[in-house]
Design a protein around this motif. Sequence first.
Motif, PDB file in Angstrom:
ATOM      1  N   GLN A  56      -8.923 -32.231  18.020  1.00 19.34           N
ATOM      2  CA  GLN A  56      -9.251 -32.953  16.906  1.00 19.34           C
ATOM      3  C   GLN A  56      -9.409 -34.388  16.959  1.00 19.34           C
ATOM      4  O   GLN A  56      -9.833 -34.646  18.274  1.00 19.34           O
ATOM      5  N   ASN A  57      -9.857 -34.937  16.073  1.00 17.14           N
ATOM      6  CA  ASN A  57     -10.163 -36.637  16.153  1.00 17.14           C
ATOM      7  C   ASN A  57      -9.193 -37.214  15.063  1.00 17.14           C
ATOM      8  O   ASN A  57      -8.729 -36.345  14.293  1.00 17.14           O
ATOM      9  N   PRO A  58      -9.080 -38.429  15.060  1.00 17.49           N
ATOM     10  CA  PRO A  58      -8.046 -39.144  14.224  1.00 17.49           C
ATOM     11  C   PRO A  58      -8.316 -38.844  12.808  1.00 17.49           C
ATOM     12  O   PRO A  58      -7.307 -39.088  12.105  1.00 17.49           O
ATOM     13  N   PHE A  68      -2.076 -30.309  12.220  1.00 13.49           N
ATOM     14  CA  PHE A  68      -2.443 -31.945  12.655  1.00 13.49           C
ATOM     15  C   PHE A  68      -1.958 -32.712  11.556  1.00 13.49           C
ATOM     16  O   PHE A  68      -3.131 -32.828  10.562  1.00 13.49           O
ATOM     17  N   ASN A  69      -1.136 -33.391  11.601  1.00 16.19           N
ATOM     18  CA  ASN A  69      -0.989 -34.321  10.472  1.00 16.19           C
ATOM     19  C   ASN A  69      -1.083 -35.980  10.993  1.00 16.19           C
ATOM     20  O   ASN A  69      -0.209 -36.560  11.534  1.00 16.19           O
ATOM     21  N   ALA A  70      -2.376 -36.251  10.898  1.00 11.77           N
ATOM     22  CA  ALA A  70      -2.814 -37.635  11.468  1.00 11.77           C
ATOM     23  C   ALA A  70      -1.901 -38.857  10.962  1.00 11.77           C
ATOM     24  O   ALA A  70      -1.488 -39.920  11.563  1.00 11.77           O
ATOM     25  N   GLY A  98      -4.978 -46.803  18.246  1.00 12.17           N
ATOM     26  CA  GLY A  98      -5.627 -47.711  17.738  1.00 12.17           C
ATOM     27  C   GLY A  98      -5.793 -47.350  16.239  1.00 12.17           C
ATOM     28  O   GLY A  98      -5.591 -48.417  15.503  1.00 12.17           O
ATOM     29  N   GLU A  99      -5.818 -46.310  15.781  1.00  7.33           N
ATOM     30  CA  GLU A  99      -5.774 -46.142  14.260  1.00  7.33           C
ATOM     31  C   GLU A  99      -4.446 -46.451  13.598  1.00  7.33           C
ATOM     32  O   GLU A  99      -4.511 -46.993  12.606  1.00  7.33           O
ATOM     33  N   ALA A 100      -3.413 -46.306  14.504  1.00  8.78           N
ATOM     34  CA  ALA A 100      -2.126 -46.675  13.948  1.00  8.78           C
ATOM     35  C   ALA A 100      -1.990 -48.174  13.901  1.00  8.78           C
ATOM     36  O   ALA A 100      -1.299 -48.873  12.887  1.00  8.78           O
ATOM     37  N   LEU A 101      -2.900 -48.904  14.478  1.00  6.71           N
ATOM     38  CA  LEU A 101      -2.940 -50.378  14.304  1.00  6.71           C
ATOM     39  C   LEU A 101      -4.140 -50.969  13.747  1.00  6.71           C
ATOM     40  O   LEU A 101      -4.370 -51.967  13.557  1.00  6.71           O
ATOM     41  N   MET A 147     -11.210 -44.307  22.211  1.00  5.89           N
ATOM     42  CA  MET A 147     -10.453 -45.469  21.279  1.00  5.89           C
ATOM     43  C   MET A 147     -10.957 -46.520  20.892  1.00  5.89           C
ATOM     44  O   MET A 147     -12.010 -47.145  21.360  1.00  5.89           O
ATOM     45  N   GLY A 148     -10.517 -47.074  19.633  1.00  5.47           N
ATOM     46  CA  GLY A 148     -11.171 -48.282  19.081  1.00  5.47           C
ATOM     47  C   GLY A 148     -10.421 -49.654  19.773  1.00  5.47           C
ATOM     48  O   GLY A 148      -9.334 -49.453  20.398  1.00  5.47           O
TER      49      GLY A 148
END
Length: 241
Positions: A56-58, A68-70, A98-101, A147-148
């Motif tokens: 998957q991707n984010p 998958f629950n991003a 990264g996405e969480a931040l 990752m970002g």
Amino acid sequence: MKICFVQHEPFVGPGYYMTWAHQRKYDTQIVDCHRETPAPDLEQHFDMLVVLGGPQNPHTTLAECSHFNAAAERKTIQAFIASGRVVVGVCLGAQLIGEALGIQYEHSPEKEEGAVPVYLTEQGLLDPVLKDFQDGACLGEWHNDMMGVNSQTPVLAKSDGCPRQIVRYGTLVYGLQCHMELTPPDYQLLIEEMGTDVSHYQQYRYVQSAEQIRHIDCAAMNSNLAHFLDRLVGRYYQENK
């Protein structure tokens, strides 16, 4: 040390992370996303969160992949970070950190499958958690994305095909685009489930054939992972005296 692994697929498991944890007699638990959804209150029970990879991707939605629950994973990552726990993300897991931040993942300049040399950057050479890192060792890869980052997240390692192999998101929070946990059985599972063929590795510069992948020596990458984790755990205990 109590460690929680978030596993998205049966063919992308903890690999050498689990070997390392068992050798040190740490307690471990796997949250299998096919059976349960990671929850923020996990941080009350664990010292470390390891979010593993997956196809998957984010931005993959529940409609596209029902297990998958991003959004839930981002909240879980945020809870561990907020409480000062260790958080390590691998490939997809690193992108989710990264996405969480609030830092969006990106596509990698090159697709990588197999193992490629990974080199520390100037900032990586100064990072105490990577003090024992074997610079230039061939590390496991299996990705299209990366990752970002932003100005607050130094890139610590890179390869010729991907400029972000290790990123530091916080003193106890690291993103690993590389798969240092891979062992020969893990590679075989990836080959069987996701495939790699002649047309594939001829088209992409950093994608190896199944035969090449089966002959990868995983000792250096596994050793790098063990040294990295030992120093990261040491930092955690130092900060929580």
